[in-house]
Enzyme design. Sequence first.
Site, mmCIF file in Angstrom:
data_model
loop_
_atom_site.group_PDB
_atom_site.id
_atom_site.type_symbol
_atom_site.label_atom_id
_atom_site.label_comp_id
_atom_site.label_asym_id
_atom_site.label_seq_id
_atom_site.Cartn_x
_atom_site.Cartn_y
_atom_site.Cartn_z
ATOM 1 N N HIS A 131 0.813 -1.228 0.000
ATOM 2 C CA HIS A 131 0.000 0.000 0.000
ATOM 3 C C HIS A 131 0.848 1.281 0.000
ATOM 4 O O HIS A 131 0.301 2.368 -0.219
ATOM 5 C CB HIS A 131 -0.917 0.047 1.227
ATOM 6 C CG HIS A 131 -1.952 -1.041 1.262
ATOM 7 N ND1 HIS A 131 -2.823 -1.264 0.222
ATOM 8 C CD2 HIS A 131 -2.252 -1.969 2.205
ATOM 9 C CE1 HIS A 131 -3.623 -2.294 0.532
ATOM 10 N NE2 HIS A 131 -3.290 -2.741 1.716
ATOM 11 N N ASP A 168 -2.677 -10.784 -2.047
ATOM 12 C CA ASP A 168 -3.189 -10.285 -0.772
ATOM 13 C C ASP A 168 -4.679 -9.956 -0.960
ATOM 14 O O ASP A 168 -5.121 -9.662 -2.072
ATOM 15 C CB ASP A 168 -2.419 -9.016 -0.395
ATOM 16 C CG ASP A 168 -2.779 -8.487 0.982
ATOM 17 O OD1 ASP A 168 -2.067 -8.800 1.940
ATOM 18 O OD2 ASP A 168 -3.789 -7.752 1.089
ATOM 19 N N HIS A 170 -6.192 -7.406 -0.287
ATOM 20 C CA HIS A 170 -6.386 -5.996 -0.626
ATOM 21 C C HIS A 170 -5.581 -5.620 -1.871
ATOM 22 O O HIS A 170 -4.522 -6.194 -2.125
ATOM 23 C CB HIS A 170 -5.963 -5.121 0.559
ATOM 24 C CG HIS A 170 -6.657 -5.486 1.825
ATOM 25 N ND1 HIS A 170 -6.093 -6.344 2.752
ATOM 26 C CD2 HIS A 170 -7.885 -5.159 2.286
ATOM 27 C CE1 HIS A 170 -6.954 -6.513 3.751
ATOM 28 N NE2 HIS A 170 -8.046 -5.815 3.492
ATOM 29 N N ASP A 257 -4.486 -12.765 4.151
ATOM 30 C CA ASP A 257 -5.685 -12.211 4.813
ATOM 31 C C ASP A 257 -6.963 -12.464 4.015
ATOM 32 O O ASP A 257 -8.038 -12.023 4.421
ATOM 33 C CB ASP A 257 -5.501 -10.712 5.090
ATOM 34 C CG ASP A 257 -4.887 -9.956 3.927
ATOM 35 O OD1 ASP A 257 -4.627 -10.558 2.866
ATOM 36 O OD2 ASP A 257 -4.655 -8.733 4.085
HETATM 37 ZN ZN LIG Z 1 -4.155 -7.165 2.949
#
Ligand SMILES: [Zn+2]
Length: 338
Positions: A131, A168, A170, A257
């Site tokens: 990120h 991931d 996200h 996750d």
């Molecule tokens: Zn994540």
Amino acid sequence: MPRLSQPLLVIQDQHFLQHDTGPDHPEGSWRLTAIAQRLRTGLLADRVAIFPSRSARRQELTAIHDENYLLRFEEAALTGRSYLDHPDNQICYDSYQAALLAAGAGPAAIDLLEARQGCAAFAAVRPPGHHAERAMALGFCFFNNAAVAARYWQNRYQRRRLMIIDWDAHHGNGIQAAFEEDPEVFYLSIHEHPTWSFPGTGWGEERGSGSGRGTTLNLPLPPGSDDAAVLRLVSEKVEPALAQFQPQALIIGAGFDGHRDDDMSGLAYSSQLYGRLGRLAASWAGRYCPGRLLTLLEGGYRPDILPLTVENYLAGLLAEQPPTTDSQTDSNQQREMP
Ligand SMILES: [Zn+2]
């Protein structure tokens, strides 16, 4: 001559633990302690070779991040600030040094891979990276570890065509931003749909821009998506993209996750999916870029799930590698013949 089995390289460093995010933060040092314990005592203990990290050098970082951001982060840590840019991004006095080491883990692993010290590499790093933007910390991330590694691989070893596959839960907004105009680095992400998920980027329509148009591919999934949904995307989208792009090196952004018991996302992956993903990654590397497969840890926040899913993933990687006995080595050599 038969090729002998090589270990899986694992980058671990106790200094990653010194990035203290406080007692209630999901991205805690327990994550790496649990993984290290599992690797030391579990199924793979005699198949891995552990190496320390090194700090990323200035020019390795400034290939991705603004110089002023480096100064701002370092000053915030050393003057006792509790977070950088957003309260999600908790820091302590040692966080800058830990983040330098996390960003240097990819280059350290790449040097080992290029020296043919192992069949593949896994960097068990924190803080995570995908990120992190050019001049902003976001989502527990400070330096973009995968982006730093990709530029290092290009600049130090002239591996120009790199593919980063990020699964991931996200979207890796920071990796996408770093390479969206770059036709030589393909960023592919499978993640929970931005309508429901942090950070709200990674729509299917985002395909890169300028000369990088077409080398960004976002494959968002609705909440509740399971292993079958991921494997369908792999065969329908990921494998055709690999075949077309023909990467010279492969970086996996491995977040755990998306597991159904990890409440950081609404995805519903099983523990077994990660073993499948490991086998797939190893088979892709075998086909397009033998020996040049680097995996970087991103998310994964369930203490009882993370070490198990990491082990499954690494076992999958090793299942596709040359085995150790002579007879198996021979059959493996045969399999590699064109
Ligand atoms: Zn994540």
